[in-house]
Motif scaffolding. Structure first.
Motif, PDB file in Angstrom:
ATOM      1  N   ARG A  31      -9.138  50.508  83.843  1.00  0.00           N
ATOM      2  CA  ARG A  31      -7.953  51.133  84.435  1.00  0.00           C
ATOM      3  C   ARG A  31      -8.299  52.522  84.977  1.00  0.00           C
ATOM      4  NH1 ARG A  31      -2.408  53.478  81.815  1.00  0.00           N
ATOM      5  NH2 ARG A  31      -2.082  54.790  83.611  1.00  0.00           N
ATOM      6  N   PHE A  32      -9.218  53.211  84.294  1.00  0.00           N
ATOM      7  CA  PHE A  32      -9.501  54.606  84.649  1.00  0.00           C
ATOM      8  C   PHE A  32     -10.860  54.802  85.330  1.00  0.00           C
ATOM      9  CE2 PHE A  32      -6.501  54.943  81.078  1.00  0.00           C
ATOM     10  CZ  PHE A  32      -5.540  55.763  81.653  1.00  0.00           C
ATOM     11  N   ASP A 130     -16.585  70.399  89.282  1.00  0.00           N
ATOM     12  CA  ASP A 130     -15.573  70.343  88.224  1.00  0.00           C
ATOM     13  C   ASP A 130     -15.713  71.566  87.322  1.00  0.00           C
ATOM     14  OD1 ASP A 130     -14.760  67.863  89.127  1.00  0.00           O
ATOM     15  OD2 ASP A 130     -15.793  66.728  87.553  1.00  0.00           O
ATOM     16  N   ALA A 157     -13.139  73.622  90.858  1.00  0.00           N
ATOM     17  CA  ALA A 157     -11.901  73.410  90.084  1.00  0.00           C
ATOM     18  C   ALA A 157     -11.623  74.645  89.235  1.00  0.00           C
ATOM     19  CB  ALA A 157     -12.047  72.186  89.190  1.00  0.00           C
ATOM     20  N   VAL A 182      -6.166  72.767  88.636  1.00  0.00           N
ATOM     21  CA  VAL A 182      -5.790  71.756  87.629  1.00  0.00           C
ATOM     22  C   VAL A 182      -5.229  72.490  86.412  1.00  0.00           C
ATOM     23  CG1 VAL A 182      -7.550  70.101  88.361  1.00  0.00           C
ATOM     24  CG2 VAL A 182      -8.104  71.735  86.540  1.00  0.00           C
ATOM     25  N   ALA A 185      -8.375  70.292  80.943  1.00  0.00           N
ATOM     26  CA  ALA A 185      -8.411  69.070  80.135  1.00  0.00           C
ATOM     27  C   ALA A 185      -9.166  69.225  78.823  1.00  0.00           C
ATOM     28  CB  ALA A 185      -9.056  67.950  80.953  1.00  0.00           C
ATOM     29  N   GLY A 221      -4.698  69.357  91.908  1.00  0.00           N
ATOM     30  CA  GLY A 221      -4.993  68.203  91.060  1.00  0.00           C
ATOM     31  C   GLY A 221      -3.961  68.097  89.960  1.00  0.00           C
ATOM     32  N   HIS A 223      -0.519  65.315  88.333  1.00  0.00           N
ATOM     33  CA  HIS A 223       0.399  64.161  88.447  1.00  0.00           C
ATOM     34  C   HIS A 223       1.800  64.582  88.034  1.00  0.00           C
ATOM     35  CE1 HIS A 223      -3.616  63.079  86.907  1.00  0.00           C
ATOM     36  NE2 HIS A 223      -3.608  62.234  87.921  1.00  0.00           N
ATOM     37  N   ASP A 224       1.997  65.860  87.809  1.00  0.00           N
ATOM     38  CA  ASP A 224       3.248  66.369  87.258  1.00  0.00           C
ATOM     39  C   ASP A 224       4.255  66.582  88.399  1.00  0.00           C
ATOM     40  OD1 ASP A 224       5.276  67.893  86.186  1.00  0.00           O
ATOM     41  OD2 ASP A 224       3.946  69.188  85.026  1.00  0.00           O
ATOM     42  N   GLN A 248      -4.497  65.908  94.714  1.00  0.00           N
ATOM     43  CA  GLN A 248      -5.555  65.095  94.123  1.00  0.00           C
ATOM     44  C   GLN A 248      -5.049  64.494  92.810  1.00  0.00           C
ATOM     45  OE1 GLN A 248      -9.274  67.231  93.787  1.00  0.00           O
ATOM     46  NE2 GLN A 248      -9.577  67.235  96.009  1.00  0.00           N
ATOM     47  N   MET A 249      -5.382  63.248  92.590  1.00  0.00           N
ATOM     48  CA  MET A 249      -4.976  62.572  91.345  1.00  0.00           C
ATOM     49  C   MET A 249      -6.142  61.753  90.813  1.00  0.00           C
ATOM     50  SD  MET A 249      -1.048  61.561  91.943  1.00  0.00           S
ATOM     51  CE  MET A 249      -0.030  62.708  92.863  1.00  0.00           C
ATOM     52  N   ARG A 285      -8.584  61.345  79.027  1.00  0.00           N
ATOM     53  CA  ARG A 285      -7.398  60.711  79.627  1.00  0.00           C
ATOM     54  C   ARG A 285      -6.421  60.264  78.527  1.00  0.00           C
ATOM     55  NH1 ARG A 285     -10.392  62.650  82.979  1.00  0.00           N
ATOM     56  NH2 ARG A 285      -8.990  64.305  82.385  1.00  0.00           N
ATOM     57  N   ASN A 292      -1.418  56.066  76.113  1.00  0.00           N
ATOM     58  CA  ASN A 292      -2.559  55.236  76.559  1.00  0.00           C
ATOM     59  C   ASN A 292      -3.383  54.746  75.366  1.00  0.00           C
ATOM     60  OD1 ASN A 292      -2.003  55.765  79.241  1.00  0.00           O
ATOM     61  ND2 ASN A 292      -3.404  57.505  79.374  1.00  0.00           N
TER      62      ASN A 292
HETATM   63  C1  LIG Z   1      -8.312  65.201  90.799  1.00  0.00           C
HETATM   64  C2  LIG Z   1      -8.349  65.844  89.459  1.00  0.00           C
HETATM   65  C3  LIG Z   1      -9.461  66.541  89.077  1.00  0.00           C
HETATM   66  C4  LIG Z   1      -9.520  67.168  87.836  1.00  0.00           C
HETATM   67  N1  LIG Z   1     -10.573  67.973  87.526  1.00  0.00           N
HETATM   68  C5  LIG Z   1     -10.562  68.670  86.367  1.00  0.00           C
HETATM   69  C6  LIG Z   1     -11.570  69.633  86.086  1.00  0.00           C
HETATM   70  O1  LIG Z   1     -12.500  69.853  86.860  1.00  0.00           O
HETATM   71  N2  LIG Z   1     -11.498  70.294  84.890  1.00  0.00           N
HETATM   72  C7  LIG Z   1     -10.468  70.083  83.995  1.00  0.00           C
HETATM   73  O2  LIG Z   1     -10.430  70.747  82.960  1.00  0.00           O
HETATM   74  N3  LIG Z   1      -9.511  69.174  84.255  1.00  0.00           N
HETATM   75  C8  LIG Z   1      -9.521  68.472  85.399  1.00  0.00           C
HETATM   76  N4  LIG Z   1      -8.511  67.570  85.662  1.00  0.00           N
HETATM   77  C9  LIG Z   1      -7.558  67.190  84.585  1.00  0.00           C
HETATM   78  C10 LIG Z   1      -6.391  68.166  84.504  1.00  0.00           C
HETATM   79  O3  LIG Z   1      -6.846  69.393  83.979  1.00  0.00           O
HETATM   80  C11 LIG Z   1      -5.276  67.615  83.576  1.00  0.00           C
HETATM   81  O4  LIG Z   1      -5.787  67.407  82.294  1.00  0.00           O
HETATM   82  C12 LIG Z   1      -4.649  66.327  84.065  1.00  0.00           C
HETATM   83  O5  LIG Z   1      -4.531  66.295  85.452  1.00  0.00           O
HETATM   84  C13 LIG Z   1      -3.239  66.150  83.461  1.00  0.00           C
HETATM   85  O6  LIG Z   1      -2.403  67.200  83.887  1.00  0.00           O
HETATM   86  P1  LIG Z   1      -1.189  66.992  84.929  1.00  0.00           P
HETATM   87  O7  LIG Z   1      -1.168  68.168  85.837  1.00  0.00           O
HETATM   88  O8  LIG Z   1      -1.288  65.682  85.568  1.00  0.00           O
HETATM   89  O9  LIG Z   1       0.116  67.154  84.053  1.00  0.00           O
HETATM   90  P2  LIG Z   1       0.627  66.426  82.744  1.00  0.00           P
HETATM   91  O10 LIG Z   1       1.823  67.203  82.327  1.00  0.00           O
HETATM   92  O11 LIG Z   1      -0.463  66.253  81.746  1.00  0.00           O
HETATM   93  O12 LIG Z   1       1.053  64.995  83.263  1.00  0.00           O
HETATM   94  C14 LIG Z   1       2.166  64.795  84.097  1.00  0.00           C
HETATM   95  C15 LIG Z   1       2.468  63.297  84.118  1.00  0.00           C
HETATM   96  O13 LIG Z   1       1.376  62.598  84.735  1.00  0.00           O
HETATM   97  C16 LIG Z   1       1.098  61.397  84.055  1.00  0.00           C
HETATM   98  N5  LIG Z   1      -0.262  61.492  83.460  1.00  0.00           N
HETATM   99  C17 LIG Z   1      -1.031  62.587  83.349  1.00  0.00           C
HETATM  100  N6  LIG Z   1      -2.225  62.270  82.798  1.00  0.00           N
HETATM  101  C18 LIG Z   1      -2.180  60.950  82.546  1.00  0.00           C
HETATM  102  C19 LIG Z   1      -3.108  60.033  81.984  1.00  0.00           C
HETATM  103  N7  LIG Z   1      -4.306  60.406  81.566  1.00  0.00           N
HETATM  104  N8  LIG Z   1      -2.727  58.729  81.889  1.00  0.00           N
HETATM  105  C20 LIG Z   1      -1.512  58.316  82.312  1.00  0.00           C
HETATM  106  N9  LIG Z   1      -0.599  59.155  82.848  1.00  0.00           N
HETATM  107  C21 LIG Z   1      -0.923  60.443  82.970  1.00  0.00           C
HETATM  108  C22 LIG Z   1       2.164  61.244  83.002  1.00  0.00           C
HETATM  109  O14 LIG Z   1       3.217  60.533  83.591  1.00  0.00           O
HETATM  110  C23 LIG Z   1       2.581  62.666  82.741  1.00  0.00           C
HETATM  111  O15 LIG Z   1       3.895  62.765  82.242  1.00  0.00           O
HETATM  112  C24 LIG Z   1      -8.429  66.991  86.925  1.00  0.00           C
HETATM  113  C25 LIG Z   1      -7.296  66.286  87.309  1.00  0.00           C
HETATM  114  C26 LIG Z   1      -7.228  65.729  88.555  1.00  0.00           C
HETATM  115  C27 LIG Z   1      -5.989  65.017  88.939  1.00  0.00           C
END
Ligand SMILES: Cc1cc2nc3c(=O)[nH]c(=O)nc-3n(C[C@H](O)[C@H](O)[C@H](O)COP(=O)(O)OP(=O)(O)OC[C@H]3O[C@@H](n4cnc5c(N)ncnc54)[C@H](O)[C@@H]3O)c2cc1C
Length: 303
Positions: A31-32, A130, A157, A182, A185, A221, A223-224, A248-249, A285, A292
């Motif tokens: 899936r991921f 990253d 990032a 972002v 993470a 980056g 999904h919020d 970006q997602m 993730r 998940n």
């Molecule tokens: C393109 C991209 C590059 C990234 N690069 C880095 C990096 O270089 N360094 C770093 O520290 N982090 C990186 N991240 C991860 C980022 O820091 C966050 O941990 C991650 O994006 C979740 O935060 P959010 O903004 O989506 O908000 P959140 O509040 O965590 O999520 C919002 C909503 O998105 C959905 N969602 C989020 N994550 C998931 C998941 N894993 N599975 C299912 N649904 C989910 C859920 O519906 C959630 O309610 C990256 C993320 C993206 C999208």
């Protein structure tokens, strides 16, 4: 908290070999993660391109233990950019500097990064760096800063959760690099990072405005929904057009939103990981959305 446990599990080598060797986890991994081979990742890139979505390919792997491993990872990345140029034009690569040896020898890592950036420039592929755990954050920032004059289109990032991020951004005011904002993470100590989700989101909203005002062609980056809607409004307020930044997602997350944004005329790039070393990536993730975990645990025990 369960997220903290998962982030700690991401660094546990014993658990990694136990879980990675379990064939039953394949469904959740799929899936991921696009697949184990570059060919599989390219097929995913081509499919996403046909839906109007760009990709950034991430060759999974982090924290190499010696210089031979970091040189091998650099070679694999170079093969990836050369393949992208031929078969998935428009794709970028995302690289972790721990994979290029920053934790072993920062100078050797800088040479590896330079080699990758030269090879990428030769075939017209862009590189995104990253941001990892704060233990390698500062050296990553410095390596990026050193490489920028020769490769100004490289993107870095930046994590909203880190307390020093506003200061880092101020130090970029004259350079105006390409950035990907972002939330962050990694499990970080409270002294270095915000831990409260609302505070992190507030910081993300604040930094969005700053980045739109100061940096060319930024990427957001996230999904919020709150952050996404804010980016749309902030871009209009800053006079930045829909095609002059990217959402970006992550591969496998909120595919409905990815497609909706494309329909609305925004640029969307999906981060597509591939390779065999998926364990720490997958654990992060899980930590982002512990729901998940249930599916994952069911697959591990075979139910
Ligand atoms: C393109 C991209 C590059 C990234 N690069 C880095 C990096 O270089 N360094 C770093 O520290 N982090 C990186 N991240 C991860 C980022 O820091 C966050 O941990 C991650 O994006 C979740 O935060 P959010 O903004 O989506 O908000 P959140 O509040 O965590 O999520 C919002 C909503 O998105 C959905 N969602 C989020 N994550 C998931 C998941 N894993 N599975 C299912 N649904 C989910 C859920 O519906 C959630 O309610 C990256 C993320 C993206 C999208």
């Amino acid at each position: 908290m369960i997220s903290d446990l998962l982030l700690r599990a991401a660094q546990n080598k014993k658990l990694e070999s136990l879980v990675s060797g379990n064939a039953l986890t394949r469904g959740t991994v799929r899936r991921f993660v696009a697949g184990v081979s570059l060919q599989e990742a390219i097929r995913v890139a081509q499919r996403m391109n046909s839906e109007g979505i760009d990709v950034s390919l991430d060759l999974l792997g982090e924290s190499v233990e010696d210089l031979a491993e970091s040189a091998a990872a650099t070679d694999q990345y170079i093969e990836t950019v050369q393949t992208i140029a031929e078969r998935a034009p428009g794709a970028t690569v995302s690289v972790k500097l721990s994979q290029l040896g920053i934790g072993v020898d920062p100078q050797a890592c800088a040479k590896n990064l330079d080699r990758l950036l030269e090879a990428s420039a030769a075939v017209g592929v862009l590189v995104e760096v990253d941001m990892e755990h704060s233990s390698v954050g500062r050296p990553t920032l410095e390596a990026f800063r050193d490489a920028l004059p020769r490769h100004p289109q490289t993107r870095l990032a930046i994590q909203a959760a880190m307390r020093h991020t506003p200061e880092d951004l101020e130090s970029f005011t004259d350079i105006k690099p390409r950035l990907r904002l972002v939330k962050g993470a990694f499990a970080e100590p409270l002294s270095r990072a915000l831990r409260d989700r609302k505070e992190i989101t507030a910081q993300y909203l604040f930094l969005t405005d700053w980045i739109l005002a100061h940096c060319p062609y930024p990427a957001f980056g996230t999904h919020d929904d709150v952050c996404i809607e804010n980016v749309k409004k902030a871009a209009v307020a800053a006079g930045v057009g829909k095609r002059d930044f990217e959402f970006q997602m992550l591969y496998g997350v909120r595919r409905d939103v990815q497609r909706q944004l494309v329909r609305e005329g925004y640029r969307v790039r999906v981060y597509v990981p591939f390779g065999t070393q998926w364990y720490p990536y997958l654990m992060r993730r899980m930590a982002e959305r512990p729901a998940n975990l249930l599916f994952f645990l069911r697959s591990v025990v075979g139910r």
